[in-house]
Design a protein around this motif. Structure first.
Motif, PDB file in Angstrom:
ATOM      1  N   ASN A 133       0.828  -1.204   0.000  1.00 25.66           N
ATOM      2  CA  ASN A 133       0.000   0.000   0.000  1.00 25.66           C
ATOM      3  C   ASN A 133       0.858   1.248   0.000  1.00 25.66           C
ATOM      4  O   ASN A 133       2.027   1.225   0.411  1.00 25.66           O
ATOM      5  N   ILE A 181      -5.008   1.740   2.794  1.00 25.15           N
ATOM      6  CA  ILE A 181      -4.717   0.497   3.496  1.00 25.15           C
ATOM      7  C   ILE A 181      -5.633  -0.595   2.962  1.00 25.15           C
ATOM      8  O   ILE A 181      -6.803  -0.352   2.655  1.00 25.15           O
ATOM      9  N   THR A 227     -10.119  -2.200   0.848  1.00 24.73           N
ATOM     10  CA  THR A 227      -9.173  -1.092   0.710  1.00 24.73           C
ATOM     11  C   THR A 227      -9.887   0.216   0.970  1.00 24.73           C
ATOM     12  O   THR A 227     -10.950   0.483   0.395  1.00 24.73           O
ATOM     13  N   TYR A 234      -2.984   4.607   6.207  1.00 25.54           N
ATOM     14  CA  TYR A 234      -2.359   3.351   6.667  1.00 25.54           C
ATOM     15  C   TYR A 234      -2.059   3.416   8.158  1.00 25.54           C
ATOM     16  O   TYR A 234      -2.416   2.507   8.929  1.00 25.54           O
ATOM     17  N   THR A 257      -4.227   1.459  11.254  1.00 25.77           N
ATOM     18  CA  THR A 257      -3.436   0.553  12.093  1.00 25.77           C
ATOM     19  C   THR A 257      -3.623   0.894  13.566  1.00 25.77           C
ATOM     20  O   THR A 257      -3.792  -0.005  14.418  1.00 25.77           O
TER      21      THR A 257
END
Length: 787
Positions: free
Chosen positions: A558, A563, A747, A758, A762
């Motif tokens: 990515n 992400i 995505t 991203y 996370t």
């Protein structure tokens, strides 16, 4: 788009929170198709007469010793009553003697059932003779009768026949039918050349007849399902050698390379390919019966596709080639379908422990049926399931364009559910060519597959073609001939190896246990259509599947502004997955306070397969919802239909629903790259093994955006299972637990490139207690001198 260097993530559902129990619901619907008055009485009389005829046949057979197997009847159901909710009542009528009589479907609306007792027919006659109390079931059934096998005679009596027996859904009865059939053949001097395992339950006989009388004897066998000429296969490679060459590649001694099985006509050990040939090989033919033209051409594209086409679709120097010669020189001998199936199975079974990706650029010219799956396709599914491999399969070619006719649908064998089926697009256009650049090649076969499933799955470059004064002109892709010369040819045989190469590199790049379902999902999820193709969404799907897959690194990595989350799991029957507080980045809220961004969601499942069910071959289904809600609410589990204590409030909305978006945007044919990825197919993708959605929240209508995308709302993901009535009944009868393996990839992307999606997602995964990890990757093999 910014550079991709962040590995995609695999996450797990939270078992104590996200696993949910399926709940009950009521249904008080009345149906407009229920007959009344004289129409009902007339249908009642027709069905009663049908039963009378069946009883007469049943009694006649019982009196003759030559009939030892159950009588098989057909029941035609009106289209409006074919749904699962009605099916149960219909099956109950056919099993009113407490026996498991329904054995499958003959077509999409004709049920097959065995009649073992006259009591069954007596009970059915009672039902059909009472229209006042049984209007619902009488209206649902059009007619009934004795099953008659499908018979297709060959023009040449000496050609072998393909014989398929009825499957009684009972091991002992099936075994008995085979024994009786073989005894009858022996008594009639009919030669059984072989019997071939297409799947664990489907056995095909190859027989040779010497007279019309022998064919009549076969037709008279009570356990017969069908007789037809055994299909045979032809591949041709009309090429003109050229003098130009390409640099030879040599594998590096210190490197280990991906390996691909090439199920074809053999590979010539010329200067380009010999260094890359695996030390082992498989062949079903002596050297004198091998013509390596086709297999060598296919292998040249697998190994030198980029060098020959000046492309950039590969990551590593090369791949090892395993030569599986399953197809003979067509000038020396003819190969029939059962032989080809047997050869493919043998090659894969003996090498499946170390070779997981197989290229199959062979097939048939026969068009796939829209209402049933081919025996060849069923066999490929079985081979893949039993050996845990992935077959990349060509969609097939046609020459209808020469006569200004529409393209044929995919060929039989390309209707394999488990395989990745590949069609062809162009990369160049000469004066005589019919297709523009990046458009479907004139010869490529198109979808849909049986039951309207999406086939082909993917496309790649396979050449162009046209006509000149009525003569076929081909402008193909370059590859290697057995003598080491470079030549050109076109066909889906040569687009398929490009996808095979990507699949092999993708597998090799991942330091994970081999998982064909995840590989397939990753390629489909990352696939895109070429720029500036002027086709409607429906035509893109029909002709190009889900598009062209990118190279392995673009699939596995990515950019910071996006992400990709992978959920690989198994869904048990009577359960569903519902994830509250799904991690959606809060930085993706615009100045007006609404969520924005692009979402691509792909769900690929391995449906339960049953070849006896015709159009309903796929016996299970998954549905997915992704959207927003306001709050979780407590639920009253003391009520009979409520099992889950926590749920979403009534403000929940699945944003994958096309009704949320501007019709003008959805119908847009051209424009930015993302605008070409919206996937809306027939029947809402029900019982389709692949589902893909691509949406831009900016395309949502203003009213829906106000209601469903406010920044204070939460996000959820829900996956539910559905099973057809037949497999549910089978599971109860045989004590089998039903489940479906699936791979979902989601995505989330900031198209403006402003947000660190991203990193933020996370962090949200950690905050919400999700177990997750980066996909495990091994060191990459790059071209010497590359960055």
């Amino acid at each position: 788009m910014s550079e991709k260097y962040l590995p995609i993530k695999i996450f797990e559902k939270r078992k104590e929170i996200d696993d949910r129990d399926t709940e009950g619901s009521g249904n008080n619907n009345t149906y407009g198709w229920i007959l009344r008055g004289e129409q009902l009485l007339q249908r009642s009389r027709i069905l009663s007469t049908n039963i009378t005829d069946l009883k007469s046949t049943f009694r006649s057979r019982k009196a003759q010793t030559k009939y030892q197997l159950p009588l098989i009847m057909t029941m035609s159901v009106i289209p409006d009553a074919i749904a699962k909710s009605h099916r149960r009542a219909i099956v109950d009528v056919l099993e009113n003697d407490n026996n498991n009589n329904v054995i499958g479907f003959y077509s999409k609306d004709t049920v097959l059932a065995q009649v073992g007792t006259e009591q069954l027919l007596n009970n059915m006659q009672t039902i059909f003779s009472s229209p006042d109390t049984n209007a619902y079931i009488i209206s649902a059934i059009e007619e009934m009768g004795l099953f008659r096998p499908y018979i297709k005679k060959s023009e040449n009596l000496s050609d072998p026949y393909k014989v398929k027996l009825l499957d009684y859904n009972d091991y002992d009865l099936n075994n008995m039918a085979r024994i009786i059939f073989e005894q009858n053949c022996k008594a009639s001097n009919i030669t059984i050349n072989k019997k071939t395992k297409y799947s664990s339950d489907l056995i095909i006989y190859d027989v040779t007849l010497d007279s019309a009388k022998q064919l009549e004897d076969l037709e008279d066998f009570e356990g017969l399902f069908s007789i037809e000429p055994m299909p045979f296969y032809e591949i041709t490679l009309d090429t003109l050698p050229e003098e130009n060459n390409i640099p030879e590649k040599q594998p590096l001694d210190e490197e280990v390379y991906p390996i691909v099985g090439v199920l074809d006509s053999g590979i010539s050990p010329n200067k380009y390919l010999e260094p890359w040939l695996d030390t082992e090989s498989h062949t079903n033919y002596p050297v004198d019966y091998v013509n390596t033209n086709h297999g060598t051409f296919v292998s040249g594209i697998i190994l030198y596709g980029d060098e020959l086409n000046h492309g950039q679709t590969t990551e590593c120097l090369g791949v090892k080639l395993f030569d599986a010669t399953v197809y003979p020189d067509p000038n020396k001998c003819r190969i029939y379908q059962d032989e080809l199936v047997e050869h493919i199975r043998e090659a894969i079974e003996t090498n499946s422990d170390r070779i997981k990706i197989w290229n199959l650029s062979l097939g048939t010219r026969i068009e796939a049926d829209i209402d049933s799956f081919s025996d060849f396709g069923i066999a490929l599914d079985s081979i893949q399931d039993e050996n845990n491999v992935l077959i990349i399969k060509s969609a097939g070619n046609c020459t209808n364009f020469v006569n200004n006719l529409p393209k044929s649908r995919i060929a039989q064998s390309a209707d394999s559910v488990r395989s990745v089926v590949v069609g062809s697009i162009t990369d160049k256009k000469e004066d005589s060519d019919m297709a523009d650049v990046n458009m479907p090649s004139p010869f490529t076969r198109v979808g849909p597959g049986p039951s309207y499933i999406v086939k082909p799955d993917l496309v790649h470059i396979g050449g162009n073609a046209g006509t000149n004064t009525g003569k076929l002109i081909k402008h193909g892709v370059p590859s290697i001939l057995p003598n080491g010369k470079i030549s050109h040819d076109c066909g889906t045989s040569f687009s398929t190896p490009r996808v095979t190469r990507i699949a092999s590199e993708l597998l090799y790049s991942m330091d994970e246990e081999f998982d064909p379902l995840m590989l397939k999902a990753l390629m489909i999820h990352a696939a895109q259509y070429p720029n500036d193709i002027d086709l409607s969404m429906a035509e893109r799907i029909r002709q190009m599947g889900y598009g062209v897959p990118p190279k392995a690194n673009d699939i596995l990595y990515n950019s910071p502004n996006e992400i990709s989350l992978v959920l690989r799991d198994t869904l048990q029957h009577h359960n569903f997955i519902e994830i509250f507080d799904f991690p959606f980045p809060k930085t993706m809220i615009d100045a007006r306070g609404f969520f924005r961004g692009q979402i691509i969601l792909t769900l690929v499942n391995n449906p339960i397969l049953d070849y006896k069910q015709s159009a309903e071959y796929c016996q299970s289904n998954l549905e997915i919802g992704f959207g927003t809600y306001q709050n979780e609410v407590s639920r009253d589990v003391t009520k009979a239909t409520i099992k889950n204590p926590i749920g979403r409030d009534d403000s929940s909305k699945n944003i994958l629903n096309q009704s949320c978006y501007s019709r003008r945007v959805l119908n847009k044919h051209t424009g930015d790259m993302f605008g070409k990825e919206r996937f809306l197919t027939q029947y809402g993708l029900k019982f389709h093994p692949v589902k893909k959605y691509a949406i831009d929240l900016g395309d949502m209508t203003p009213a829906n955006k106000e209601q469903w995308l406010a920044g204070n709302r939460k996000w959820y993901l829900k996956i539910t299972g559905l099973y057809r009535d037949f497999i549910e009944r089978e599971s109860v009868l045989n004590g089998i637990d039903l489940f479906q393996d699936f791979c979902m990839i989601l995505t989330i992307r900031d198209p403006e490139g402003k947000c660190q999606v991203y990193d933020e997602v996370t962090q949200l995964l950690n905050m919400n207690n999700f177990i997750h990890h980066n996909i495990q990757l091994r060191g990459q093999i790059y071209y010497p001198g590359s960055l």
